[in-house]
Design a protein around this motif. Structure first.
Motif, PDB file in Angstrom:
ATOM      1  N   SER A  73       0.853  -1.186   0.000  1.00  0.00           N
ATOM      2  CA  SER A  73       0.000   0.000   0.000  1.00  0.00           C
ATOM      3  C   SER A  73       0.886   1.231   0.000  1.00  0.00           C
ATOM      4  O   SER A  73       2.040   1.187   0.438  1.00  0.00           O
ATOM      5  CB  SER A  73      -0.929   0.015   1.221  1.00  0.00           C
ATOM      6  OG  SER A  73      -0.183   0.175   2.396  1.00  0.00           O
ATOM      7  N   SER A  75       0.450   5.755   0.431  1.00  0.00           N
ATOM      8  CA  SER A  75      -0.467   6.844   0.763  1.00  0.00           C
ATOM      9  C   SER A  75       0.199   8.182   0.484  1.00  0.00           C
ATOM     10  O   SER A  75       1.426   8.299   0.509  1.00  0.00           O
ATOM     11  CB  SER A  75      -0.883   6.763   2.233  1.00  0.00           C
ATOM     12  OG  SER A  75       0.248   6.914   3.061  1.00  0.00           O
ATOM     13  N   THR A  85      -5.109   6.565   0.037  1.00  0.00           N
ATOM     14  CA  THR A  85      -4.400   5.313   0.314  1.00  0.00           C
ATOM     15  C   THR A  85      -4.769   4.295  -0.762  1.00  0.00           C
ATOM     16  O   THR A  85      -5.948   4.072  -1.022  1.00  0.00           O
ATOM     17  CB  THR A  85      -4.766   4.755   1.701  1.00  0.00           C
ATOM     18  OG1 THR A  85      -4.439   5.741   2.681  1.00  0.00           O
ATOM     19  CG2 THR A  85      -3.994   3.491   2.000  1.00  0.00           C
TER      20      THR A  85
END
Length: 125
Positions: A73, A75, A85
């Motif tokens: 991930s 962000s 995100t």
């Protein structure tokens, strides 16, 4: 006709020049050589983040990989005030699958605020 040692030297220099001009560099290309070390399946894990209040930078990225399976991930703080995100994974040949989420509500300054806005000065070390 020119004769004597001058002619012989001149003739010799001409032959040497022709022979040197005929030599062209040769290049060859081949397949890469196999490494003597065996490499196993790809495996790694990383994580990094930046959160700087003075510049309002807030972003980061984390990812893990085990062979053909990758998850991660990242962000980023958007200019409108929201935090974006993206969570993603790749499972073999499935391709890149992403889920995008936003935290917060978008804020847009009034037109007077935009005219008077001065971006923060950044220092590079």
């Amino acid at each position: 006709m020119i004769q004597g040692p001058c002619f012989q030297i001149l003739l010799l220099l001409g032959v040497v020049a022709v022979a040197a001009a005929d030599r062209r560099p040769s290049f060859s290309y081949s397949a890469p050589r196999a490494s003597s070390e065996e490499s196993g399946p790809a495996q790694y894990n990383f994580n990094w983040a930046v959160n700087d209040d003075s510049s309002e930078n807030d972003f980061g990225h984390q990812e893990t990989r085990d062979n053909d399976n990758t998850k991660g991930s990242y962000s980023v703080q958007l200019p409108d005030g929201r935090l974006q995100t993206v969570t993603y994974y790749v499972d073999g040949d499935s391709g890149y699958i992403a889920d995008v989420k936003y935290v917060g509500e978008a804020r847009y300054p009034d037109s007077d605020e935009v005219r008077s806005y001065t971006p923060p000065r950044r220092q590079y070390n």
